[in-house]
Design a protein around this motif. Structure first.
Motif, PDB file in Angstrom:
ATOM      1  N   ASP A  14       0.797  -1.225   0.000  1.00  0.00           N
ATOM      2  CA  ASP A  14       0.000   0.000   0.000  1.00  0.00           C
ATOM      3  C   ASP A  14       0.831   1.277   0.000  1.00  0.00           C
ATOM      4  O   ASP A  14       0.344   2.321  -0.391  1.00  0.00           O
ATOM      5  CB  ASP A  14      -0.902   0.031   1.237  1.00  0.00           C
ATOM      6  CG  ASP A  14      -1.972  -1.037   1.186  1.00  0.00           C
ATOM      7  OD1 ASP A  14      -2.222  -1.577   0.099  1.00  0.00           O
ATOM      8  OD2 ASP A  14      -2.559  -1.317   2.237  1.00  0.00           O
ATOM      9  N   LYS A  15       2.064   1.222   0.457  1.00  0.00           N
ATOM     10  CA  LYS A  15       2.807   2.463   0.678  1.00  0.00           C
ATOM     11  C   LYS A  15       3.910   2.721  -0.331  1.00  0.00           C
ATOM     12  O   LYS A  15       4.507   3.773  -0.317  1.00  0.00           O
ATOM     13  CB  LYS A  15       3.390   2.456   2.091  1.00  0.00           C
ATOM     14  CG  LYS A  15       2.292   2.416   3.133  1.00  0.00           C
ATOM     15  CD  LYS A  15       2.833   2.543   4.507  1.00  0.00           C
ATOM     16  CE  LYS A  15       1.681   2.357   5.475  1.00  0.00           C
ATOM     17  NZ  LYS A  15       1.786   3.050   6.673  1.00  0.00           N
ATOM     18  N   GLN A  16       4.202   1.783  -1.177  1.00  0.00           N
ATOM     19  CA  GLN A  16       5.247   1.977  -2.181  1.00  0.00           C
ATOM     20  C   GLN A  16       4.649   1.652  -3.532  1.00  0.00           C
ATOM     21  O   GLN A  16       4.013   0.626  -3.702  1.00  0.00           O
ATOM     22  CB  GLN A  16       6.442   1.067  -1.902  1.00  0.00           C
ATOM     23  CG  GLN A  16       7.100   1.346  -0.574  1.00  0.00           C
ATOM     24  CD  GLN A  16       8.303   0.453  -0.371  1.00  0.00           C
ATOM     25  OE1 GLN A  16       8.760  -0.226  -1.270  1.00  0.00           O
ATOM     26  NE2 GLN A  16       8.824   0.458   0.835  1.00  0.00           N
ATOM     27  N   SER A  17       4.881   2.536  -4.482  1.00  0.00           N
ATOM     28  CA  SER A  17       4.242   2.288  -5.769  1.00  0.00           C
ATOM     29  C   SER A  17       5.034   2.897  -6.920  1.00  0.00           C
ATOM     30  O   SER A  17       4.530   3.780  -7.610  1.00  0.00           O
ATOM     31  CB  SER A  17       2.814   2.847  -5.761  1.00  0.00           C
ATOM     32  OG  SER A  17       2.819   4.203  -5.356  1.00  0.00           O
ATOM     33  N   PRO A  18       6.279   2.470  -7.146  1.00  0.00           N
ATOM     34  CA  PRO A  18       6.977   2.963  -8.335  1.00  0.00           C
ATOM     35  C   PRO A  18       6.113   2.704  -9.568  1.00  0.00           C
ATOM     36  O   PRO A  18       5.590   1.610  -9.752  1.00  0.00           O
ATOM     37  CB  PRO A  18       8.265   2.143  -8.364  1.00  0.00           C
ATOM     38  CG  PRO A  18       8.495   1.797  -6.927  1.00  0.00           C
ATOM     39  CD  PRO A  18       7.109   1.556  -6.377  1.00  0.00           C
ATOM     40  N   THR A  19       5.928   3.743 -10.368  1.00  0.00           N
ATOM     41  CA  THR A  19       4.975   3.699 -11.467  1.00  0.00           C
ATOM     42  C   THR A  19       5.586   4.319 -12.710  1.00  0.00           C
ATOM     43  O   THR A  19       6.417   5.229 -12.614  1.00  0.00           O
ATOM     44  CB  THR A  19       3.695   4.472 -11.070  1.00  0.00           C
ATOM     45  OG1 THR A  19       3.232   3.969  -9.809  1.00  0.00           O
ATOM     46  CG2 THR A  19       2.594   4.315 -12.095  1.00  0.00           C
ATOM     47  N   VAL A  20       5.165   3.835 -13.880  1.00  0.00           N
ATOM     48  CA  VAL A  20       5.625   4.361 -15.167  1.00  0.00           C
ATOM     49  C   VAL A  20       4.408   4.826 -15.961  1.00  0.00           C
ATOM     50  O   VAL A  20       3.427   4.088 -16.090  1.00  0.00           O
ATOM     51  CB  VAL A  20       6.390   3.285 -15.979  1.00  0.00           C
ATOM     52  CG1 VAL A  20       6.826   3.832 -17.326  1.00  0.00           C
ATOM     53  CG2 VAL A  20       7.586   2.762 -15.195  1.00  0.00           C
ATOM     54  N   TRP A  21       4.482   6.051 -16.469  1.00  0.00           N
ATOM     55  CA  TRP A  21       3.479   6.600 -17.378  1.00  0.00           C
ATOM     56  C   TRP A  21       4.194   7.174 -18.588  1.00  0.00           C
ATOM     57  O   TRP A  21       5.410   7.380 -18.569  1.00  0.00           O
ATOM     58  CB  TRP A  21       2.728   7.785 -16.767  1.00  0.00           C
ATOM     59  CG  TRP A  21       1.883   7.540 -15.578  1.00  0.00           C
ATOM     60  CD1 TRP A  21       0.588   7.145 -15.555  1.00  0.00           C
ATOM     61  CD2 TRP A  21       2.247   7.743 -14.213  1.00  0.00           C
ATOM     62  NE1 TRP A  21       0.126   7.090 -14.266  1.00  0.00           N
ATOM     63  CE2 TRP A  21       1.131   7.451 -13.413  1.00  0.00           C
ATOM     64  CE3 TRP A  21       3.423   8.125 -13.567  1.00  0.00           C
ATOM     65  CZ2 TRP A  21       1.139   7.544 -12.031  1.00  0.00           C
ATOM     66  CZ3 TRP A  21       3.446   8.220 -12.192  1.00  0.00           C
ATOM     67  CH2 TRP A  21       2.309   7.927 -11.441  1.00  0.00           C
ATOM     68  N   VAL A  22       3.421   7.495 -19.616  1.00  0.00           N
ATOM     69  CA  VAL A  22       3.915   8.210 -20.794  1.00  0.00           C
ATOM     70  C   VAL A  22       2.982   9.398 -21.016  1.00  0.00           C
ATOM     71  O   VAL A  22       1.759   9.248 -20.961  1.00  0.00           O
ATOM     72  CB  VAL A  22       3.917   7.296 -22.041  1.00  0.00           C
ATOM     73  CG1 VAL A  22       4.117   8.092 -23.308  1.00  0.00           C
ATOM     74  CG2 VAL A  22       5.001   6.235 -21.915  1.00  0.00           C
ATOM     75  N   ASP A  23       3.558  10.555 -21.232  1.00  0.00           N
ATOM     76  CA  ASP A  23       2.789  11.730 -21.655  1.00  0.00           C
ATOM     77  C   ASP A  23       2.965  11.806 -23.167  1.00  0.00           C
ATOM     78  O   ASP A  23       4.004  12.248 -23.661  1.00  0.00           O
ATOM     79  CB  ASP A  23       3.312  12.989 -20.971  1.00  0.00           C
ATOM     80  CG  ASP A  23       2.516  14.234 -21.317  1.00  0.00           C
ATOM     81  OD1 ASP A  23       1.946  14.291 -22.432  1.00  0.00           O
ATOM     82  OD2 ASP A  23       2.476  15.156 -20.491  1.00  0.00           O
ATOM     83  N   GLU A  24       1.973  11.300 -23.893  1.00  0.00           N
ATOM     84  CA  GLU A  24       2.088  11.231 -25.354  1.00  0.00           C
ATOM     85  C   GLU A  24       2.097  12.619 -25.986  1.00  0.00           C
ATOM     86  O   GLU A  24       2.768  12.839 -26.989  1.00  0.00           O
ATOM     87  CB  GLU A  24       0.949  10.400 -25.936  1.00  0.00           C
ATOM     88  CG  GLU A  24       1.051   8.934 -25.587  1.00  0.00           C
ATOM     89  CD  GLU A  24      -0.098   8.121 -26.128  1.00  0.00           C
ATOM     90  OE1 GLU A  24       0.186   7.107 -26.795  1.00  0.00           O
ATOM     91  OE2 GLU A  24      -1.267   8.493 -25.893  1.00  0.00           O
ATOM     92  N   GLU A  25       1.379  13.558 -25.405  1.00  0.00           N
ATOM     93  CA  GLU A  25       1.309  14.901 -25.964  1.00  0.00           C
ATOM     94  C   GLU A  25       2.670  15.603 -25.890  1.00  0.00           C
ATOM     95  O   GLU A  25       3.134  16.186 -26.862  1.00  0.00           O
ATOM     96  CB  GLU A  25       0.261  15.717 -25.207  1.00  0.00           C
ATOM     97  CG  GLU A  25       0.049  17.110 -25.763  1.00  0.00           C
ATOM     98  CD  GLU A  25      -1.025  17.846 -24.973  1.00  0.00           C
ATOM     99  OE1 GLU A  25      -0.753  18.962 -24.544  1.00  0.00           O
ATOM    100  OE2 GLU A  25      -2.123  17.274 -24.798  1.00  0.00           O
TER     101      GLU A  25
END
Length: 86
Positions: A14-25
């Motif tokens: 619940d407390k750790q959440s390395p995340t990957v996103w892409v901003d396509e714009e």
């Protein structure tokens, strides 16, 4: 800004959440990761690269991303390449 969610590190709880996103714009990767300890941040800030000032500029940060997220980072690279074709 609309982000394309790529993935989150599995089994992080619940407390750790390395995340990957892409901003396509904007054609940028967006990473959420762990803050480094003061030793790593100091080492990065002291690193000398020809043609660049030493230090971490305001508005930039050092983050840690676990190596097991390599496949997600590759997927993010592919997503940006696909967005470039459109």
């Amino acid at each position: 800004m609309s982000l394309l969610f790529i993935g989150i590190a599995p089994n992080t709880g619940d407390k750790q959440s390395p995340t990957v996103w892409v901003d396509e714009e904007k054609r940028e990767f967006v990473f959420q990761g762990w803050k480094p300890g003061p030793e790593l941040e100091a080492e990065c800030a002291a690193f000398e690269v020809p043609g660049h000032a030493v230090g971490i500029p305001d508005g930039e940060a050092v983050v840690r991303i676990p190596a097991h997220m390599v496949a997600m980072i590759r997927e993010a690279c592919d997503a940006l390449e696909r967005a470039n074709v459109r």
